[in-house]
Scaffold this motif. Structure first.
Motif, PDB file in Angstrom:
ATOM      1  N   ASP A 299       0.854  -1.185   0.000  1.00  0.00           N
ATOM      2  CA  ASP A 299       0.000   0.000   0.000  1.00  0.00           C
ATOM      3  C   ASP A 299       0.893   1.238   0.000  1.00  0.00           C
ATOM      4  O   ASP A 299       1.557   1.531   0.994  1.00  0.00           O
ATOM      5  CB  ASP A 299      -0.913   0.005   1.230  1.00  0.00           C
ATOM      6  CG  ASP A 299      -1.835   1.216   1.288  1.00  0.00           C
ATOM      7  OD1 ASP A 299      -1.809   2.040   0.351  1.00  0.00           O
ATOM      8  OD2 ASP A 299      -2.581   1.329   2.281  1.00  0.00           O
TER       9      ASP A 299
ATOM     10  N   SER B 184      -0.404   4.300  -0.914  1.00  0.00           N
ATOM     11  CA  SER B 184      -1.314   5.445  -0.987  1.00  0.00           C
ATOM     12  C   SER B 184      -0.935   6.558  -0.010  1.00  0.00           C
ATOM     13  O   SER B 184      -1.390   7.690  -0.167  1.00  0.00           O
ATOM     14  CB  SER B 184      -2.761   5.001  -0.757  1.00  0.00           C
ATOM     15  OG  SER B 184      -2.895   4.444   0.546  1.00  0.00           O
TER      16      SER B 184
ATOM     17  N   THR C 239       0.746  -4.095   8.562  1.00  0.00           N
ATOM     18  CA  THR C 239      -0.553  -4.170   9.210  1.00  0.00           C
ATOM     19  C   THR C 239      -1.382  -5.222   8.503  1.00  0.00           C
ATOM     20  O   THR C 239      -1.647  -5.101   7.303  1.00  0.00           O
ATOM     21  CB  THR C 239      -1.292  -2.808   9.139  1.00  0.00           C
ATOM     22  OG1 THR C 239      -0.451  -1.788   9.661  1.00  0.00           O
ATOM     23  CG2 THR C 239      -2.582  -2.837   9.919  1.00  0.00           C
TER      24      THR C 239
ATOM     25  N   ARG D 128       2.562  -1.048   4.520  1.00  0.00           N
ATOM     26  CA  ARG D 128       2.059   0.297   4.246  1.00  0.00           C
ATOM     27  C   ARG D 128       3.213   1.289   4.363  1.00  0.00           C
ATOM     28  O   ARG D 128       3.981   1.248   5.306  1.00  0.00           O
ATOM     29  CB  ARG D 128       0.962   0.670   5.231  1.00  0.00           C
ATOM     30  CG  ARG D 128      -0.217  -0.266   5.176  1.00  0.00           C
ATOM     31  CD  ARG D 128      -1.350   0.181   6.085  1.00  0.00           C
ATOM     32  NE  ARG D 128      -2.329  -0.866   6.286  1.00  0.00           N
ATOM     33  CZ  ARG D 128      -3.207  -1.276   5.388  1.00  0.00           C
ATOM     34  NH1 ARG D 128      -3.216  -0.734   4.204  1.00  0.00           N
ATOM     35  NH2 ARG D 128      -4.063  -2.239   5.662  1.00  0.00           N
TER      36      ARG D 128
ATOM     37  N   ILE E  40       4.127   5.233   4.691  1.00  0.00           N
ATOM     38  CA  ILE E  40       3.460   6.442   5.165  1.00  0.00           C
ATOM     39  C   ILE E  40       4.486   7.547   5.382  1.00  0.00           C
ATOM     40  O   ILE E  40       5.542   7.317   5.991  1.00  0.00           O
ATOM     41  CB  ILE E  40       2.693   6.156   6.475  1.00  0.00           C
ATOM     42  CG1 ILE E  40       1.651   5.077   6.226  1.00  0.00           C
ATOM     43  CG2 ILE E  40       2.072   7.413   7.035  1.00  0.00           C
ATOM     44  CD1 ILE E  40       0.860   4.668   7.426  1.00  0.00           C
TER      45      ILE E  40
END
Length: 189
Positions: free
Chosen positions: A65, A67, A102, A107, A109
């Motif tokens: 991920d 995003s 997770t 992920r 970030i």
């Protein structure tokens, strides 16, 4: 995808001379935050590059991920045989992001975002007798006075450029320095 959307303002002036030569073209200073496409189409999004490196490492796309990442990579040289993880680590130090796992998904970030949760001292569990929370203050002399980064200039012939940030309130002479194999526009550096 937006229907009937078109790219515009492809400038005939030669990049990087436009926007660099502001004595020739007075609107050169507007380029950095403007709508010109010239000089911008060679970059790749940070998210796309990190996704590509994860897929190259053999991770399935459903477990990645990106995003939470933003930014553009103007140029990035992998100069030695290294793992995709090492390449992502270099990108994370430069752009300031973290990777966390997770529920089986990695992920990515950006740092410095708004808090996602608040934890009060009453929510903590003591690992031993005494205070649940212990604060440790670092000595001022352990902090660096200056941070120096060496990068390549994205608007030149990829010549080396060094940028520096200094603290004026720290009583120390320590300097932290790092070199990144990246091409970076001068204003971003």
């Amino acid at each position: 995808h937006v229907p009937e959307c078109a790219a515009w303002t492809w400038d005939a002036r030669p990049y990087p001379f436009f926007p660099a030569l502001t004595d020739v073209w007075t609107d050169g200073a507007n380029w950095r935050l403007g709508h010109w496409l010239t000089g911008r189409l060679g970059a790749v999004s940070l998210a796309a590059l990190v996704r590509h490196l994860c897929l190259r490492a053999g991770l399935p796309e459903s477990r990645v991920d990106v995003s939470g990442l933003w930014g553009a990579v103007e140029g990035y040289a992998i100069t030695a045989l290294e793992s995709p993880r090492a390449s992502i680590t270099t990108l994370s130090r430069h752009f300031g992001f973290d990777a966390l796992e997770t529920e089986g998904v990695i992920r990515f970030i950006m740092r410095g975002r708004a808090a996602v949760a608040s934890v009060a001292p009453d929510d903590l569990v003591a690992a031993r007798e005494g205070d649940v929370l212990e604060l440790t203050r670092g000595q001022e002399t352990e902090l660096p006075q200056a941070l120096k980064w060496q990068v390549a200039r994205a608007d030149e012939d990829y010549e080396a450029a060094q940028v520096e940030a200094r603290r004026i309130t720290v009583d120390t002479t320590r300097i932290a320095s790092e070199s990144f194999p990246m091409a970076v526009p001068p204003e971003e550096a």
